[in-house]
Design a protein around this motif. Structure first.
Motif, short mmCIF file in Angstrom:
data_model
loop_
_atom_site.label_atom_id
_atom_site.label_comp_id
_atom_site.label_asym_id
_atom_site.label_seq_id
_atom_site.Cartn_x
_atom_site.Cartn_y
_atom_site.Cartn_z
N LEU B 75 13.26 12.81 -6.00
CA LEU B 75 12.57 11.58 -5.66
C LEU B 75 11.12 11.72 -6.08
N GLU B 76 10.50 10.58 -6.33
CA GLU B 76 9.07 10.59 -6.64
C GLU B 76 8.35 9.80 -5.57
N ARG B 77 7.26 10.39 -5.05
CA ARG B 77 6.45 9.69 -4.04
C ARG B 77 5.34 8.99 -4.79
N ARG B 78 5.36 7.71 -4.75
CA ARG B 78 4.50 6.93 -5.65
C ARG B 78 3.67 5.94 -4.83
N PRO B 79 2.36 5.93 -5.03
CA PRO B 79 1.51 5.00 -4.27
C PRO B 79 1.67 3.57 -4.78
N TYR B 80 1.56 2.63 -3.88
CA TYR B 80 1.59 1.23 -4.28
C TYR B 80 0.78 0.45 -3.27
N GLN B 81 0.41 -0.74 -3.62
CA GLN B 81 -0.42 -1.53 -2.72
C GLN B 81 -0.04 -2.99 -2.78
N GLU B 82 0.31 -3.55 -1.64
CA GLU B 82 0.55 -5.00 -1.58
C GLU B 82 -0.77 -5.66 -1.25
N PRO B 83 -0.99 -6.88 -1.78
CA PRO B 83 -2.27 -7.56 -1.55
C PRO B 83 -2.58 -7.68 -0.06
N GLY B 84 -3.79 -7.35 0.32
CA GLY B 84 -4.21 -7.42 1.71
C GLY B 84 -3.65 -6.31 2.57
N GLN B 85 -2.99 -5.37 1.95
CA GLN B 85 -2.45 -4.22 2.68
C GLN B 85 -3.14 -2.97 2.18
N ARG B 86 -3.07 -1.94 2.96
CA ARG B 86 -3.64 -0.69 2.47
C ARG B 86 -2.63 0.01 1.55
N THR B 87 -3.07 1.05 0.89
CA THR B 87 -2.20 1.79 -0.01
C THR B 87 -1.05 2.45 0.76
N ARG B 88 0.14 2.34 0.22
CA ARG B 88 1.29 3.01 0.83
C ARG B 88 2.00 3.84 -0.22
N HIS B 89 3.07 4.51 0.24
CA HIS B 89 3.87 5.30 -0.71
C HIS B 89 5.30 4.83 -0.68
N GLU B 90 5.92 4.85 -1.83
CA GLU B 90 7.34 4.55 -1.87
C GLU B 90 8.06 5.72 -2.52
N TYR B 91 9.31 5.86 -2.17
CA TYR B 91 10.13 6.95 -2.70
C TYR B 91 11.12 6.35 -3.69
#
Lengths: 154, 154
Positions: B75-91
DNA sequence: AGGCTGACTTTCCAAGGGCATAGTCAGTCA
DNA sequence: TGACTGACTATGCCCTTGGAAAGTCAGCCT
């Protein structure tokens, strides 16, 4: 997204539990010892002490696991007798057991390709034509199937 | 005997240990939680809390296992950001992870066929042609291979 | 500044897997 | 009869898996 889900599966809000066939399979053969004993059985090993010696598990572990595999119908405990010897038992794969072969081969395939060791392990070949054997996804119409052509319906 | 062994493999007197690619694979993904998390990843689930909710594991177990799967490159842990949200990670599944799909499908196939529950679980279909998808053994020359046509060389 | 939320981390616990060692048991052979 | 062998069975131990519950932490929102 790699796979298309439809029906209940796409709408699920919580764990699917026993409705997942992967999980059900793992409940039965989900331990390392079960997999490796089945590997040996597939290799044609049938006697208890050979199974112990060639898998490297202790007798206690092997005995317990073999009993479970027999209970679940993957192996059959069958009496036999060599001349001048007393009656013994051998463990042979049932049809249920044989049906796990694609799974074992698929796990081996991944290990050979992706685990660090360069001497990956034995290569499966097609007897006669000598070409390498792989596990592939194929539909009933005979088409090869790649991952994003797959739909799961429940 | 169901399978023909040649070379070292046929002559072995003890456990093959790390030379068995099945064993090596199981050392990495050999737990129920690893398999089921990968199943979810394959279904397209990427967020931590979704993975937790849909597999039914506790956060502690999921976090630990996900870390291992990332460490092993499935799996890859990858940062992403939805508008108005803080940075998160997805697998998300890597290629290594995707390559486990035949194994998962093979385990699912066995479970659907052989485990007691009659409502076996989701049926995989070929998108478009709608025929059922199965995992089969095939040689590089394109022949379907049955078990006793298989030779293992090491 | 304080609350909320997603994503963990920590602590404690029970159950199971696997190892090592030793014991059992049945039938054959000397 | 006693030894031997194959096939277990029993006991004690440690490690991993997984669950429950609580705590942490960062950053956005009000």
């Amino acid at each position: 997204m790699v796979l298309r889900l439809t029906g209940r599966l796409a709408r699920r809000r919580g764990p699917v539990g026993d409705r997942c066939p992967i999980d059900r399979t793992l409940q039965i053969v989900g331990s390392r010892s079960a997999f490796l004993l089945l590997r040996e059985a597939l290799y044609g090993t049938t006697r208890f002490d050979d199974l112990v010696r060639l898998t490297g598990f202790t007798e206690a572990v092997a005995a317990k696991r073999l009993k479970e595999l027999v209970d679940h119908g993957l192996l059959e405990r069958r009496p036999y007798q060599e001349p001048g010897q007393r009656t013994r038992h051998e463990y042979v794969l049932t049809d249920r057991g044989h049906d796990l072969m694609p799974a074992l081969l698929a796990l081996a395939q991944w290990g050979r390709t992706h685990s660090p060791r360069k001497d990956g392990g034995p290569t499966p070949l097609h007897d006669g034509c000598e070409a390498e054997v792989r596990v592939v996804m194929q539909c009933a119409a005979g088409h090869p199937v790649v991952e994003d052509e797959l739909v799961l319906t429940s």
